[in-house]
Each structure stands twice: as C-alpha cells, then as structure tokens.
Design an enzyme around this catalytic site. Structure first.
Site, mmCIF file in Angstrom:
data_model
loop_
_atom_site.group_PDB
_atom_site.id
_atom_site.type_symbol
_atom_site.label_atom_id
_atom_site.label_comp_id
_atom_site.label_asym_id
_atom_site.label_seq_id
_atom_site.Cartn_x
_atom_site.Cartn_y
_atom_site.Cartn_z
ATOM 1 N N ARG A 227 45.984 -22.324 -11.437
ATOM 2 C CA ARG A 227 44.079 -21.906 -10.804
ATOM 3 C C ARG A 227 44.918 -21.390 -9.795
ATOM 4 O O ARG A 227 45.109 -20.711 -9.549
ATOM 5 C CB ARG A 227 43.457 -22.951 -11.720
ATOM 6 C CG ARG A 227 41.655 -21.706 -11.615
ATOM 7 C CD ARG A 227 41.215 -21.787 -9.613
ATOM 8 N NE ARG A 227 41.024 -23.288 -9.018
ATOM 9 C CZ ARG A 227 40.254 -23.002 -7.822
ATOM 10 N NH1 ARG A 227 40.595 -22.228 -7.564
ATOM 11 N NH2 ARG A 227 40.383 -24.261 -6.536
ATOM 12 N N ASP A 228 44.925 -22.938 -8.972
ATOM 13 C CA ASP A 228 44.513 -22.383 -7.862
ATOM 14 C C ASP A 228 45.636 -21.710 -6.703
ATOM 15 O O ASP A 228 46.583 -20.388 -6.549
ATOM 16 C CB ASP A 228 43.992 -23.537 -6.335
ATOM 17 C CG ASP A 228 42.800 -22.909 -4.996
ATOM 18 O OD1 ASP A 228 43.337 -21.364 -4.819
ATOM 19 O OD2 ASP A 228 42.492 -23.853 -3.989
ATOM 20 N N CYS B 235 43.830 -18.198 -1.426
ATOM 21 C CA CYS B 235 42.373 -18.029 -2.427
ATOM 22 C C CYS B 235 42.449 -15.930 -2.241
ATOM 23 O O CYS B 235 42.635 -15.989 -0.683
ATOM 24 C CB CYS B 235 41.161 -18.849 -1.631
ATOM 25 S SG CYS B 235 39.961 -18.169 -2.400
ATOM 26 N N HIS C 292 44.360 -27.325 1.727
ATOM 27 C CA HIS C 292 45.579 -25.534 1.721
ATOM 28 C C HIS C 292 46.080 -26.541 2.808
ATOM 29 O O HIS C 292 45.808 -27.707 4.200
ATOM 30 C CB HIS C 292 45.016 -24.256 1.550
ATOM 31 C CG HIS C 292 43.925 -24.152 1.001
ATOM 32 N ND1 HIS C 292 44.557 -23.533 -0.306
ATOM 33 C CD2 HIS C 292 43.023 -25.135 0.076
ATOM 34 C CE1 HIS C 292 44.168 -23.344 -1.402
ATOM 35 N NE2 HIS C 292 42.894 -23.814 -1.074
ATOM 36 N N ASN D 18 48.128 -25.261 -1.606
ATOM 37 C CA ASN D 18 47.401 -26.209 -1.671
ATOM 38 C C ASN D 18 48.412 -27.602 -0.689
ATOM 39 O O ASN D 18 49.670 -26.263 -1.031
ATOM 40 C CB ASN D 18 47.143 -26.280 -2.938
ATOM 41 C CG ASN D 18 46.032 -25.389 -3.582
ATOM 42 O OD1 ASN D 18 46.618 -24.713 -4.012
ATOM 43 N ND2 ASN D 18 44.894 -25.981 -3.121
ATOM 44 N N HIS E 271 39.946 -31.290 -1.124
ATOM 45 C CA HIS E 271 40.976 -30.370 -1.314
ATOM 46 C C HIS E 271 41.673 -29.955 0.079
ATOM 47 O O HIS E 271 41.061 -28.959 0.738
ATOM 48 C CB HIS E 271 40.022 -29.406 -2.069
ATOM 49 C CG HIS E 271 40.924 -28.023 -2.727
ATOM 50 N ND1 HIS E 271 41.321 -27.943 -4.064
ATOM 51 C CD2 HIS E 271 41.065 -27.407 -2.247
ATOM 52 C CE1 HIS E 271 41.920 -26.692 -4.072
ATOM 53 N NE2 HIS E 271 41.142 -25.935 -2.829
HETATM 54 P P1 HMG Z 1 28.884 -9.867 -9.770
HETATM 55 O O1 HMG Z 1 29.929 -8.449 -9.869
HETATM 56 O O2 HMG Z 1 27.821 -9.977 -9.043
HETATM 57 O O3 HMG Z 1 28.711 -10.052 -11.048
HETATM 58 O O4 HMG Z 1 30.374 -11.199 -9.954
HETATM 59 P P2 HMG Z 1 27.796 -9.410 -12.780
HETATM 60 O O5 HMG Z 1 27.090 -10.866 -13.397
HETATM 61 O O6 HMG Z 1 27.227 -8.315 -11.594
HETATM 62 O O7 HMG Z 1 28.649 -9.401 -13.485
HETATM 63 C C1 HMG Z 1 30.056 -8.579 -12.967
HETATM 64 C C2 HMG Z 1 31.252 -8.233 -14.035
HETATM 65 O O8 HMG Z 1 31.747 -9.155 -14.621
HETATM 66 C C3 HMG Z 1 30.185 -7.832 -15.595
HETATM 67 O O9 HMG Z 1 31.351 -7.193 -16.171
HETATM 68 C C4 HMG Z 1 29.815 -9.106 -16.323
HETATM 69 O O10 HMG Z 1 30.194 -9.241 -17.554
HETATM 70 C C5 HMG Z 1 31.073 -9.706 -15.402
HETATM 71 P P3 HMG Z 1 31.111 -5.204 -16.480
HETATM 72 O O11 HMG Z 1 29.465 -5.097 -16.285
HETATM 73 O O12 HMG Z 1 30.926 -5.082 -14.781
HETATM 74 O O13 HMG Z 1 31.956 -5.133 -16.813
HETATM 75 N N1 HMG Z 1 31.298 -11.063 -15.516
HETATM 76 C C6 HMG Z 1 32.150 -11.930 -16.325
HETATM 77 N N2 HMG Z 1 33.117 -11.883 -17.461
HETATM 78 C C7 HMG Z 1 33.908 -12.972 -17.547
HETATM 79 N N3 HMG Z 1 33.523 -14.051 -17.225
HETATM 80 C C8 HMG Z 1 31.829 -14.780 -15.905
HETATM 81 C C9 HMG Z 1 31.364 -13.044 -15.807
HETATM 82 N N4 HMG Z 1 30.813 -13.655 -15.251
HETATM 83 C C10 HMG Z 1 30.198 -12.019 -15.233
HETATM 84 N N5 HMG Z 1 31.959 -15.731 -16.014
HETATM 85 C C11 HMG Z 1 30.843 -13.705 -10.328
HETATM 86 C C12 HMG Z 1 29.737 -12.709 -9.792
HETATM 87 C C13 HMG Z 1 30.260 -15.503 -9.768
HETATM 88 C C14 HMG Z 1 30.532 -13.305 -11.404
HETATM 89 C C15 HMG Z 1 32.308 -13.355 -9.433
HETATM 90 O O14 HMG Z 1 31.859 -12.929 -8.245
HETATM 91 C C16 HMG Z 1 33.019 -14.288 -9.371
HETATM 92 O O15 HMG Z 1 34.006 -14.117 -10.884
HETATM 93 N N6 HMG Z 1 33.774 -14.810 -8.469
HETATM 94 C C17 HMG Z 1 34.874 -15.251 -8.801
HETATM 95 C C18 HMG Z 1 36.203 -15.988 -7.370
HETATM 96 C C19 HMG Z 1 37.395 -17.173 -7.591
HETATM 97 O O16 HMG Z 1 37.274 -17.259 -8.140
HETATM 98 N N7 HMG Z 1 37.191 -17.204 -6.945
HETATM 99 C C20 HMG Z 1 38.651 -18.481 -6.090
HETATM 100 C C21 HMG Z 1 38.287 -19.093 -6.244
HETATM 101 S S1 HMG Z 1 37.322 -19.900 -5.543
HETATM 102 C C22 HMG Z 1 38.285 -21.160 -4.701
HETATM 103 O O17 HMG Z 1 39.678 -21.189 -4.881
HETATM 104 C C23 HMG Z 1 38.335 -21.872 -3.552
HETATM 105 C C24 HMG Z 1 38.616 -23.659 -4.526
HETATM 106 O O18 HMG Z 1 39.751 -23.533 -4.639
HETATM 107 C C25 HMG Z 1 38.357 -24.446 -3.228
HETATM 108 C C26 HMG Z 1 38.837 -24.205 -1.870
HETATM 109 O O19 HMG Z 1 39.849 -24.131 -1.535
HETATM 110 O O20 HMG Z 1 37.757 -23.926 -1.031
HETATM 111 C C27 HMG Z 1 37.793 -23.982 -5.943
HETATM 112 MG MG MG Z 2 41.666 -24.084 -2.887
#
Ligand code: HMG
Ligand code: MG
Length: 305
Positions: free
Chosen positions: A14-15, A239, A208, A248, A206
């Site tokens: 994933r990450d 990320c 990096h 990571n 966690h």
């Molecule tokens: P948004 O654009 O505000 O949401 O995104 P929305 O509700 O307006 O939806 C936009 C579109 O996405 C729509 O589709 C929804 O249906 C669809 P459209 O009508 O445009 O075709 N949608 C989805 N589709 C599938 N699955 C879903 C979903 N939700 C909405 N769950 C949202 C808000 C939260 C969805 C978006 O910002 C998002 O997905 N963000 C994720 C970003 C991400 O994955 N970042 C990396 C992971 S975090 C990380 O790496 C940190 C970590 O490792 C710890 C660290 O190191 O700090 C964990």
């Molecule tokens: Mg991370």
C-alpha cells in the site's frame, strides 16, 4: 522497557506501491503479497479503498484482495477514508481496516480534502459501522513529527489528535512520520507527550526514511515499550500527497537490526528479501533498503568467482 517481541506491519503493497508512478499490474501486486505472506509477516497492508481519481495505483484494491491467498494467522488490512471505502472493503471480504487522520490542517486538506475535525467526524461514522460489522480498525496519525506544508508540529497537538483517534475505538494509533523528518532527539519528546494520552500497547510507529533516521528512531523508541513498527519490503514507498516523502523504513533493514538486538519478530528475513527482489524487478528504479543492496552485492560477487 524494551519489549521482547516486535510486531512488524508490512505496508509495502500500500504505502510503497501507492507512490509508484507507473501502474504496477494487479498480478504483480498479488505475487508480492503472497511472497510477503510466505515470509510470515504478521500484518500486511494490502491496498487502499480510496478514490481512484486521487490514487490511481490503488484502484484495483478489490481485485488484489480477490487474488491473494490469505494465510491463516496473518492479518490483511487496507486504508479506508470514508463510508464508500468501507462498503468496498466489506464487499472485498476485508476484516481489518485503517483510517488515516493528520496532526496538521493543511496536510489533512491535501490528503483527504477535509479538516481534522471533519475527518474525525467521518471516521466516527466509519468506526461505528465497521465495529458493528465486526471489523478491527487501526488509526494512522500523519505529520506527527513535521508537516511538509506547516513545518514543526507541537507534540501536545499530536497527543490531542492521537487521543481523539483512540476515543473512536481504534485498536492502535500509528504515529506517523509522513515525510521522514523525525530524529532520535525528537522521538522521545513526541512519545512522552502521546503516552500521557494513549497507553503504550495501543501505539505503533510508522517511520519514513527520507533522511536516513528511521532505524535510529526505532532504536530511540524501543525503551518506551513500543512493540509495533510499520515498514515496507525493500523500503518501497512515499506518500503521493507529501512532496519529497521517500520510502518507508525498509522491513529488511528493520529485521536485520532487531535480530541483532535479540528481539523476536517471527519474520523470515530471507523471505522478505525474496519479496523485495521480486518487486524490484517490476519497477523502474532501485529499492533503497541497505540490506537488499548488500545482498545484491554479495550475489554479484559470488557470480564473478
Ligand atoms: P473528495 O474529492 O473530497 O471526495 O475526496 P468526494 O466524496 O467528492 O468524491 C470524489 C469522487 O471520488 C467521487 O467520484 C466519489 O464517488 C469517489 P466521481 O463522482 O467524481 O466519479 N469516491 C470514491 N471512490 C472509491 N472509493 C472511495 C471513494 N470516496 C469517494 N472510498 C477522498 C475525498 C477522501 C475520497 C479523497 O481525498 C481520497 O481518496 N484521499 C486518499 C488519499 C490517499 O490515499 N493518500 C495516501 C494515503 S495516506 C498516507 O500515505 C499516510 C500514511 O502512510 C501515514 C503517514 O506516512 O503519514 C497512512
Ligand atoms: Mg506512510
């Protein structure tokens, strides 16, 4: 007191992969995860049920879950940002998920398009429904050691959001160094603040490895009794919403150090090398793990003699 046994949460699929620019074929993701299972990683973060528009690399989450062989005793998890993601996870037969909040407002906006308060309200709903359906929920807390947009973060603020996440009923809060800026002088300050609000058995770290301090940070946190660390095979990762964030902490480097300290992980280092060698052959750049590089150097030395 240093715990005798350490749980490694493997976040490479994933990450790690979420940050690869070229789409990795679903079959290769499945093969990576099956090899990580063969290495006996106790927890494997398989994918993320996030918006495919935001992170195209994770669009095949359901297919990856459908394709992997789930080994008994291994927990297979995924990120879930909202109720839509929870529905997709449940449909894919996922029994453990992770929600992800941030310590800083700007990162929260850039990563999930919500303020911290909004995200915690969303996660309250996600946790409520997930718990009612019998799922376990983990909580990540990003930018706990520094933010790519806001800079330094006060440990008290990290502790506040960590406590609010814990109040949602998550079984564990993963205090995350999103941009790999933490160092062993800072880790105790953050941990001491967080430990006033969240018990040690509910904490994971966690790291990096952007600045090469991840292993040193683990070493600095062991005396506090932290027993769960996230890592990615070969050090894959980053990320997509944290500019400059590198991979990571490498799982292989972590195991090498923990083995040397006499701390049990139950994970096969050779198995992790096998998995990271496999995925390295599928992406267009070298993996940063120092252990993997040393193994590669030994292999080429042997093939020359
Ligand atoms: P948004 O654009 O505000 O949401 O995104 P929305 O509700 O307006 O939806 C936009 C579109 O996405 C729509 O589709 C929804 O249906 C669809 P459209 O009508 O445009 O075709 N949608 C989805 N589709 C599938 N699955 C879903 C979903 N939700 C909405 N769950 C949202 C808000 C939260 C969805 C978006 O910002 C998002 O997905 N963000 C994720 C970003 C991400 O994955 N970042 C990396 C992971 S975090 C990380 O790496 C940190 C970590 O490792 C710890 C660290 O190191 O700090 C964990
Ligand atoms: Mg991370």
């Amino acid at each position: 007191m240093t715990p005798p046994r350490i749980t490694i949460v493997e976040v490479g699929p994933r990450d790690g992969l979420q940050n690869e620019r070229a789409l990795v074929p679903t079959a290769d993701k499945i093969e990576l995860i099956n090899r990580l299972s063969a290495a006996h990683l106790p927890v494997i973060e398989v994918s993320a049920f996030v918006s495919p528009r935001w992170v195209p690399q994770m669009a095949d989450a359901a297919d990856v879950f459908a394709g992997i062989t789930r080994a008994p005793g291994i927990r297979y998890t995924a990120l879930v940002p909202n109720l839509a993601g929870l529905d997709r996870a449940v449909a894919a037969g996922v029994t453990e998920i992770a929600v992800f909040a941030a310590s800083t407002e700007t990162f929260s906006r850039k990563n999930i398009n919500q303020s911290i308060d909004e995200s915690l309200a969303t996660y309250a709903q996600v946790c409520g429904r997930a718990h009612a359906a019998g799922l376990r929920v983990r909580g990540y807390l990003s930018t706990a050691f520094g933010c790519p947009f806001e800079g330094a973060v006060a440990p008290g603020r990290v502790a506040d959001v960590a406590a609010r996440l814990a109040d949602l009923g998550v079984f564990e809060v993963a205090i995350s160094d999103t941009i790999g800026i933490a160092h062993p002088g800072q880790v105790p300050r953050v941990l001491e603040a967080v430990l006033t609000r969240v018990p040690v058995h509910q904490l994971a770290l966690h790291f990096h490895d952007t600045r090469g301090t991840a292993l040193a940070n683990v070493l600095a946190s062991l005396p506090y009794g932290i027993a769960t660390f996230d890592a990615s095979a070969g050090g894959l990762g980053g990320c997509p919403y944290a500019p400059g964030a590198a991979g990571n902490l490498a799982t292989d480097d972590l195991i090498y150090m923990l083995d040397g300290l006499g701390l049990e992980t139950g994970v096969s280092l050779a198995g992790v090398t096998d998995a990271s060698t496999f995925i390295a052959s599928k992406i267009d750049h070298r993996l940063p793990s120092r252990y993997a590089q040393a193994q590669e150097a030994r292999r080429s030395l042997k093939s020359e003699v």
